[in-house]
Scaffold this active site. Structure first.
Site, PDB file in Angstrom:
ATOM      1  N   GLY A  24       9.642 -12.425  27.230  1.00  0.00           N
ATOM      2  CA  GLY A  24       8.898 -13.116  28.290  1.00  0.00           C
ATOM      3  C   GLY A  24       9.751 -14.205  28.912  1.00  0.00           C
ATOM      4  N   GLY A  26       8.500 -15.613  32.120  1.00  0.00           N
ATOM      5  CA  GLY A  26       7.632 -16.286  33.093  1.00  0.00           C
ATOM      6  C   GLY A  26       6.341 -16.697  32.404  1.00  0.00           C
ATOM      7  N   SER A  27       5.238 -16.165  32.918  1.00  0.00           N
ATOM      8  CA  SER A  27       3.943 -16.558  32.344  1.00  0.00           C
ATOM      9  C   SER A  27       3.839 -16.173  30.873  1.00  0.00           C
ATOM     10  CB  SER A  27       2.801 -15.927  33.127  1.00  0.00           C
ATOM     11  OG  SER A  27       2.921 -14.523  33.118  1.00  0.00           O
ATOM     12  N   GLU A  98       0.079  -7.013  35.005  1.00  0.00           N
ATOM     13  CA  GLU A  98       1.293  -7.233  35.809  1.00  0.00           C
ATOM     14  C   GLU A  98       1.556  -6.094  36.795  1.00  0.00           C
ATOM     15  OE1 GLU A  98       2.320 -10.076  35.726  1.00  0.00           O
ATOM     16  OE2 GLU A  98       1.661 -10.841  33.796  1.00  0.00           O
TER      17      GLU A  98
HETATM   18  C1  BEZ Z   1       7.178 -12.628  31.820  1.00  0.00           C
HETATM   19  O1  BEZ Z   1       6.780 -13.738  31.564  1.00  0.00           O
HETATM   20  O2  BEZ Z   1       8.109 -12.126  31.207  1.00  0.00           O
HETATM   21  C2  BEZ Z   1       6.559 -11.841  32.888  1.00  0.00           C
HETATM   22  C3  BEZ Z   1       6.586 -12.344  34.143  1.00  0.00           C
HETATM   23  C4  BEZ Z   1       6.017 -11.606  35.126  1.00  0.00           C
HETATM   24  C5  BEZ Z   1       5.427 -10.392  34.850  1.00  0.00           C
HETATM   25  C6  BEZ Z   1       5.412  -9.923  33.582  1.00  0.00           C
HETATM   26  C7  BEZ Z   1       6.002 -10.639  32.595  1.00  0.00           C
END
Ligand code: BEZ
Length: 190
Positions: A24, A26-27, A98
């Protein structure tokens, strides 16, 4: 809206595996709303985190998309994040969460120990939104991106919250991410 759910369900690289590492960046760093067996700080090589993906379904709307993180290839860079050891059934709801342009991709990832030293490598999955997906927004001046983030809201909440949560999660991990911290600083102007 373009929907990647079906494409991700056809991704068979880890078929037959009981466990998978999901990286991960991002979020997923600060919003792990799924069951995991273990999580470890990690990084991937050859990538940079950028707020270049549009969000029509979480942090914005189709009329006024927000901006969220994706990865851009950058040969000499590394991107820090959090790796989760999961069972494969965890992926189906994530594919739906996503679905606005993110495709699963396999990449090597390197774990970090509590001292920040390399502590082994494995293959893992990332969700990647490339420039050929219809929601991709690409680069813009930092102040424009921050303005868009400051104004955008969607079903998952404000775009501002997404950026601020990511910045503080990275700070907690001891990660210096100039792009994210510069955006965070610009956000204060709006
Ligand atoms: C992540 O945090 O890796 C992530 C970001 C955007 C979409 C899916 C996963």
């Amino acid at each position: 809206m373009f929907d990647t759910t079906q494409l991700n369900q056809q991704m068979t690289y880890f078929d037959g595996h009981d466990e998978i590492w999901l990286f991960g960046y991002g979020s997923l760093i600060w919003k792990a709303d799924f069951t995991y067996l273990e999580r470890r700080p990690a990084y991937i090589q050859g990538w940079e985190r950028r707020f270049w993906q549009g969000s029509h379904d979480h942090r914005g709307t189709p009329e006024a998309p927000g901006r969220v993180a994706t990865l851009i290839r950058a040969k000499d860079s590394i991107c820090h994040g959090m790796a989760y050891r999961i069972t494969p059934e965890v992926l189906a709801p994530l594919d739906v969460r996503e679905k606005n342009g993110y495709l699963r991709e396999v990449t090597p990832l390197t774990f970090l120990d509590s001292q920040g030293h390399d502590a082994g490598q494995t293959q893992g999955l990332i969700y990647l939104a490339t420039e050929d997906n219809p929601a991709f927004l690409g680069e813009a001046p930092l102040s424009e991106m921050a303005h868009q983030i400051a104004l955008s809201h969607g079903p998952s909440g404000s775009n501002k919250e997404y950026l601020l949560n990511l910045a503080s999660a990275l700070r907690e991990l001891g990660v210096e991410d100039m792009h994210i911290f510069a955006l965070e600083k610009q956000l204060g102007r709006f």
